[in-house]
Design a protein around this motif. Sequence first.
Motif, PDB file in Angstrom:
ATOM      1  N   LYS A 190       1.088  -1.241  -0.292  1.00  0.00           N
ATOM      2  CA  LYS A 190      -0.046  -0.225  -0.012  1.00  0.00           C
ATOM      3  C   LYS A 190       0.664   1.170  -0.146  1.00  0.00           C
ATOM      4  O   LYS A 190       0.421   2.177   0.167  1.00  0.00           O
ATOM      5  N   ASP A 191       2.016   1.090   0.359  1.00  0.00           N
ATOM      6  CA  ASP A 191       3.270   1.956   0.122  1.00  0.00           C
ATOM      7  C   ASP A 191       3.594   2.487  -1.747  1.00  0.00           C
ATOM      8  O   ASP A 191       4.508   1.922  -2.436  1.00  0.00           O
ATOM      9  N   ALA A 192       3.827   3.147  -1.823  1.00  0.00           N
ATOM     10  CA  ALA A 192       3.741   3.970  -3.377  1.00  0.00           C
ATOM     11  C   ALA A 192       5.051   3.759  -4.112  1.00  0.00           C
ATOM     12  O   ALA A 192       5.110   3.150  -5.050  1.00  0.00           O
ATOM     13  N   THR A 193       6.069   3.444  -3.060  1.00  0.00           N
ATOM     14  CA  THR A 193       6.923   3.384  -3.415  1.00  0.00           C
ATOM     15  C   THR A 193       7.210   2.216  -3.326  1.00  0.00           C
ATOM     16  O   THR A 193       8.707   1.472  -3.308  1.00  0.00           O
ATOM     17  N   TRP A 194       6.734   1.146  -2.634  1.00  0.00           N
ATOM     18  CA  TRP A 194       7.105  -0.388  -3.304  1.00  0.00           C
ATOM     19  C   TRP A 194       7.718  -0.981  -4.398  1.00  0.00           C
ATOM     20  O   TRP A 194       8.472  -1.526  -4.378  1.00  0.00           O
ATOM     21  N   THR A 195       7.914  -1.295  -5.042  1.00  0.00           N
ATOM     22  CA  THR A 195       8.623  -1.069  -6.227  1.00  0.00           C
ATOM     23  C   THR A 195       9.954  -0.690  -6.259  1.00  0.00           C
ATOM     24  O   THR A 195      11.092  -0.691  -7.097  1.00  0.00           O
ATOM     25  N   GLY A 196      10.152   0.562  -5.556  1.00  0.00           N
ATOM     26  CA  GLY A 196      11.708   0.828  -5.488  1.00  0.00           C
ATOM     27  C   GLY A 196      12.807   0.004  -4.739  1.00  0.00           C
ATOM     28  O   GLY A 196      14.000   0.020  -5.101  1.00  0.00           O
ATOM     29  N   LYS A 197      11.972  -0.739  -3.853  1.00  0.00           N
ATOM     30  CA  LYS A 197      13.484  -1.989  -2.864  1.00  0.00           C
ATOM     31  C   LYS A 197      13.171  -3.217  -3.881  1.00  0.00           C
ATOM     32  O   LYS A 197      14.097  -3.778  -3.209  1.00  0.00           O
ATOM     33  N   LEU A 198      12.267  -3.188  -4.876  1.00  0.00           N
ATOM     34  CA  LEU A 198      13.035  -4.546  -6.287  1.00  0.00           C
ATOM     35  C   LEU A 198      13.892  -4.678  -6.545  1.00  0.00           C
ATOM     36  O   LEU A 198      15.255  -3.510  -6.676  1.00  0.00           O
ATOM     37  N   ALA A 227      -7.069  -1.189  -7.210  1.00  0.00           N
ATOM     38  CA  ALA A 227      -6.973  -0.714  -8.285  1.00  0.00           C
ATOM     39  C   ALA A 227      -5.141   0.027  -8.745  1.00  0.00           C
ATOM     40  O   ALA A 227      -4.768  -0.143  -9.674  1.00  0.00           O
ATOM     41  N   ALA A 228      -5.104   0.768  -7.624  1.00  0.00           N
ATOM     42  CA  ALA A 228      -3.768   1.232  -7.782  1.00  0.00           C
ATOM     43  C   ALA A 228      -2.582   0.316  -7.709  1.00  0.00           C
ATOM     44  O   ALA A 228      -1.139   0.701  -8.878  1.00  0.00           O
ATOM     45  N   LEU A 229      -2.816  -0.718  -6.869  1.00  0.00           N
ATOM     46  CA  LEU A 229      -1.859  -1.778  -6.942  1.00  0.00           C
ATOM     47  C   LEU A 229      -1.705  -1.904  -8.498  1.00  0.00           C
ATOM     48  O   LEU A 229      -0.332  -2.296  -8.795  1.00  0.00           O
ATOM     49  N   TYR A 230      -3.082  -1.932  -9.097  1.00  0.00           N
ATOM     50  CA  TYR A 230      -2.481  -2.838 -10.021  1.00  0.00           C
ATOM     51  C   TYR A 230      -1.944  -2.144 -11.846  1.00  0.00           C
ATOM     52  O   TYR A 230      -1.282  -2.456 -11.993  1.00  0.00           O
ATOM     53  N   GLY A 231      -2.117  -0.908 -11.264  1.00  0.00           N
ATOM     54  CA  GLY A 231      -1.095   0.038 -11.565  1.00  0.00           C
ATOM     55  C   GLY A 231       0.394   0.740 -11.774  1.00  0.00           C
ATOM     56  O   GLY A 231       1.041   0.513 -12.654  1.00  0.00           O
ATOM     57  N   GLN A 232       0.943  -0.266 -10.104  1.00  0.00           N
ATOM     58  CA  GLN A 232       2.311  -0.377  -9.920  1.00  0.00           C
ATOM     59  C   GLN A 232       2.654  -1.458 -10.864  1.00  0.00           C
ATOM     60  O   GLN A 232       4.003  -1.791 -11.185  1.00  0.00           O
ATOM     61  N   ILE A 233       1.918  -2.680 -10.541  1.00  0.00           N
ATOM     62  CA  ILE A 233       2.349  -3.858 -11.136  1.00  0.00           C
ATOM     63  C   ILE A 233       2.130  -3.276 -12.120  1.00  0.00           C
ATOM     64  O   ILE A 233       3.618  -4.013 -13.195  1.00  0.00           O
ATOM     65  N   GLY A 234       1.627  -3.457 -12.941  1.00  0.00           N
ATOM     66  CA  GLY A 234       1.970  -2.533 -14.786  1.00  0.00           C
ATOM     67  C   GLY A 234       2.954  -2.119 -15.049  1.00  0.00           C
ATOM     68  O   GLY A 234       3.749  -1.941 -16.269  1.00  0.00           O
ATOM     69  N   THR A 235       4.351  -1.728 -14.028  1.00  0.00           N
ATOM     70  CA  THR A 235       5.281  -1.061 -14.406  1.00  0.00           C
ATOM     71  C   THR A 235       6.073  -2.332 -14.209  1.00  0.00           C
ATOM     72  O   THR A 235       7.367  -1.402 -14.865  1.00  0.00           O
ATOM     73  N   VAL A 236       5.939  -2.680 -13.826  1.00  0.00           N
ATOM     74  CA  VAL A 236       7.190  -4.171 -13.077  1.00  0.00           C
ATOM     75  C   VAL A 236       7.397  -5.661 -14.110  1.00  0.00           C
ATOM     76  O   VAL A 236       8.222  -6.054 -14.405  1.00  0.00           O
ATOM     77  N   VAL A 237       5.904  -5.408 -15.039  1.00  0.00           N
ATOM     78  CA  VAL A 237       5.980  -6.392 -15.531  1.00  0.00           C
ATOM     79  C   VAL A 237       6.293  -6.493 -16.918  1.00  0.00           C
ATOM     80  O   VAL A 237       5.846  -5.070 -17.911  1.00  0.00           O
TER      81      VAL A 237
END
Length: 269
Positions: free
Chosen positions: A119-127, A150-160
Amino acid sequence: MVGSANRVLLCGCVEVRVTTTAGTDWQAWQESWDRQQEWYMPDREERFRVMLDMVEAVVGPEPKVLDLACGTGSITDRLLRRFPGATSTGVDLDPALLTIARGTFEGDDRVTFVTADLKDATWTGKLPHRSYDAVLTATALHWLHDEPLAALYGQIGTVVRDGGVFMNADHMIDTETPRINAAERAHRHAAMDRAKAEGAVDWKEWWALAAKDPALAAPTAERFVIYGEHADGDMPSPAWHARTLREAGFGEARTVWASPSDTLVLAVK
């Protein structure tokens, strides 16, 4: 932990305890988590099989995978047993389940675990990687309400990566079929009651066992501070998931497996 430790296994519906002296038996905890989850979802292995079938079909047998809300690493475990050339990044916030995951896969350089709040918008930066062939998750995202999901799905779309896949196997309720839903739930819970009478361990009992293990007591207490007893999320329909994934930038999305209560939705970038 060095010294004795309780090994907790469920063989069928019978609980077995084995004392180890070399340290905590993380594999036993991994297996006991699987048995507890199977009490709720007896077709759990089938959804994993189909999930990995579709990984192989779309991106091949050596995928770079993000195991989203990985828990103890159940998906990673099955991924690496089926595809030895795969790699996995597991991400979760639960300190107890991550403790089991890290213990189970210690020394396996194909696996990395990351502590992050989805739920933290910056989580993808830790990958450790900017993109993945496949992002996989099961029975976890129903903890989220529709808007953050829905917001998480948008973030997932940036890492696939382009051509990569996202799959979510979870409780997805079609509100247009209330009689079918009620009949299915009653039938499923009757079977769960029979298994419980034969000794199956449920969610609450499993966590009580974890709290008694010296290696898990502190992270278990911490996870209840983070989550409480259980999160109160939403369970939108498969159609909602497919539509929201397309809105998040995936080119295609649809159901590829379903049980009477759960659905596996696949989206291709």
